[in-house]
Design a protein around this motif. Structure first.
Motif, PDB file in Angstrom:
ATOM      1  N   ILE A 222       7.774 -28.265 -92.743  1.00 35.86           N
ATOM      2  CA  ILE A 222       7.624 -27.422 -91.564  1.00 35.86           C
ATOM      3  C   ILE A 222       7.477 -25.995 -92.076  1.00 35.86           C
ATOM      4  O   ILE A 222       8.167 -25.597 -93.023  1.00 35.86           O
ATOM      5  N   PRO A 223       6.618 -25.180 -91.480  1.00 37.77           N
ATOM      6  CA  PRO A 223       6.443 -23.808 -91.978  1.00 37.77           C
ATOM      7  C   PRO A 223       7.752 -23.022 -91.984  1.00 37.77           C
ATOM      8  O   PRO A 223       8.035 -22.287 -92.925  1.00 37.77           O
ATOM      9  N   SER A 224       8.572 -23.192 -90.971  1.00 36.81           N
ATOM     10  CA  SER A 224       9.839 -22.455 -90.954  1.00 36.81           C
ATOM     11  C   SER A 224      10.774 -22.982 -92.036  1.00 36.81           C
ATOM     12  O   SER A 224      11.533 -22.229 -92.625  1.00 36.81           O
ATOM     13  N   LEU A 225      10.674 -24.277 -92.333  1.00 35.20           N
ATOM     14  CA  LEU A 225      11.498 -24.854 -93.386  1.00 35.20           C
ATOM     15  C   LEU A 225      11.072 -24.290 -94.734  1.00 35.20           C
ATOM     16  O   LEU A 225      11.913 -24.000 -95.585  1.00 35.20           O
ATOM     17  N   GLU A 226       9.762 -24.103 -94.923  1.00 34.32           N
ATOM     18  CA  GLU A 226       9.259 -23.511 -96.171  1.00 34.32           C
ATOM     19  C   GLU A 226       9.795 -22.089 -96.342  1.00 34.32           C
ATOM     20  O   GLU A 226      10.249 -21.716 -97.427  1.00 34.32           O
ATOM     21  N   SER A 227       9.759 -21.298 -95.288  1.00 28.94           N
ATOM     22  CA  SER A 227      10.230 -19.910 -95.396  1.00 28.94           C
ATOM     23  C   SER A 227      11.737 -19.879 -95.646  1.00 28.94           C
ATOM     24  O   SER A 227      12.235 -19.048 -96.428  1.00 28.94           O
ATOM     25  N   LEU A 228      12.469 -20.772 -95.010  1.00 29.04           N
ATOM     26  CA  LEU A 228      13.923 -20.820 -95.238  1.00 29.04           C
ATOM     27  C   LEU A 228      14.234 -21.229 -96.675  1.00 29.04           C
ATOM     28  O   LEU A 228      15.174 -20.698 -97.290  1.00 29.04           O
TER      29      LEU A 228
ATOM     30  N   ARG B 110      13.576 -18.276 -98.968  1.00 29.97           N
ATOM     31  CA  ARG B 110      14.653 -17.284 -98.795  1.00 29.97           C
ATOM     32  C   ARG B 110      15.916 -17.737 -99.519  1.00 29.97           C
ATOM     33  O   ARG B 110      16.597 -16.942-100.170  1.00 29.97           O
TER      34      ARG B 110
END
Length: 123
Positions: free
Chosen positions: A97-103, A106
């Motif tokens: 998931i794109p948000s999972l990638e960013s998390l 980080r």
């Protein structure tokens, strides 16, 4: 004639305290007797009027006719929760998931920052 403190008990002060207590008890006894003699009888509150048994019977009949609320059974609640919550996959492959990638990125950056602080002995 000044007497300083000694090692033994001071019988004079004990005798004075004992006499004082005796006078206090005597005074309280006299007051109690006086109050018992001069006490006025307090009128009692009037009794409540008794409710007739006919109205009670009517109330009981009415209570029998009211529908009771449904109660929840614990087994049904547990089964519903199991059905609603999806099970997580047991394998190591998680959907990207794109948000999972960013998390994840980080998390890696913050892990490196903590490692740097530990190397400098700040933490």
């Amino acid at each position: 004639n000044m007497k300083l403190g000694g090692l033994g008990p001071d019988y004079e002060t004990i005798k004075e305290k004992k006499e004082k207590l005796k006078l206090q008890k005597e005074y309280s006894r006299q007051i109690k007797e006086y109050n018992m003699r001069n006490i006025t009888v307090v009128p009692r509150l009037p009794e409540k009027p008794q409710v007739s048994s006919v109205s009670r019977q009517k109330a009981l009949e009415y209570a029998k006719k009211i529908p009771r609320p449904k109660t929840f059974l614990p087994r049904q609640a547990a089964q519903e929760v199991k059905e609603v919550l999806p099970q997580a996959p047991t394998g190591s492959s998680l959907p990207r998931i794109p948000s999972l990638e960013s998390l994840w990125s980080r998390h890696e950056r913050e892990k490196e920052a903590v490692a740097a602080f530990k190397a400098l002995h700040i933490l």
